[in-house]
Design a protein around this motif. Structure first.
Motif, PDB file in Angstrom:
ATOM      1  N   SER A   1       0.829  -1.195   0.000  1.00 53.39           N
ATOM      2  CA  SER A   1       0.000   0.000   0.000  1.00 53.39           C
ATOM      3  C   SER A   1       0.867   1.250   0.000  1.00 53.39           C
ATOM      4  O   SER A   1       1.847   1.347   0.729  1.00 53.39           O
TER       5      SER A   1
ATOM      6  N   GLN B   1      -4.673   5.263  -0.464  1.00 60.21           N
ATOM      7  CA  GLN B   1      -4.975   4.234  -1.459  1.00 60.21           C
ATOM      8  C   GLN B   1      -6.104   3.364  -0.953  1.00 60.21           C
ATOM      9  O   GLN B   1      -6.046   2.848   0.156  1.00 60.21           O
TER      10      GLN B   1
ATOM     11  N   PHE C   1      -6.878   6.273  -5.741  1.00 61.17           N
ATOM     12  CA  PHE C   1      -5.844   7.024  -5.044  1.00 61.17           C
ATOM     13  C   PHE C   1      -6.263   8.475  -4.884  1.00 61.17           C
ATOM     14  O   PHE C   1      -6.885   9.053  -5.782  1.00 61.17           O
TER      15      PHE C   1
END
Length: 126
Positions: free
Chosen positions: A2, A43, A48
């Motif tokens: 991530s 995220q 995003f």
């Protein structure tokens, strides 16, 4: 892996020539060259949100990997771009500029290339 987190700029290479190539006024380049920008990345799967704060300037972009989105560049220009996720890299190309954001542990390396100018920025998770 991530990308989510806050990252502070540690170093940058070729800032001034790259910003001139982007068309930023010299006054803005001189003001911005020593700023330690903070990037906050959120995220959620393929979605995003990236918020970059440099002094009083804040740029916030939203995009979904694989889908066309409109993002704001450092010079304030808005462009359509499709961001791809290639392993641990976010890759995008727009208006002759290529952007690669690579995550390695707690370090993000953001490389932007425009013509023969390349800007490399390294940020660490805070």
């Amino acid at each position: 892996m991530s990308f989510t987190g806050k990252y502070e700029l540690q170093s940058q290479e070729n800032f001034e020539p790259f910003m001139r190539a982007l068309g930023l006024p010299e006054e803005q380049i001189q003001k911005g060259k020593d700023l330690k920008s903070i990037s906050e990345i959120v995220q959620d799967g393929k979605k995003f949100t990236i918020t970059v704060t440099a002094g009083s300037k804040v740029i916030k972009n939203h995009f979904t990997v694989g889908e066309e989105s409109e993002i704001e560049l450092m010079n304030g220009q808005k462009v359509k771009v499709t961001v791809q996720l290639e392993g641990n890299k976010l890759v995008a190309e727009a208006k002759g500029m290529k952007s690669v954001t690579e995550l390695n542990g707690d370090t993000i390396t953001h490389t932007m290339t425009l013509g023969d100018q390349t800007l490399k920025r390294v940020s660490k998770r805070i």
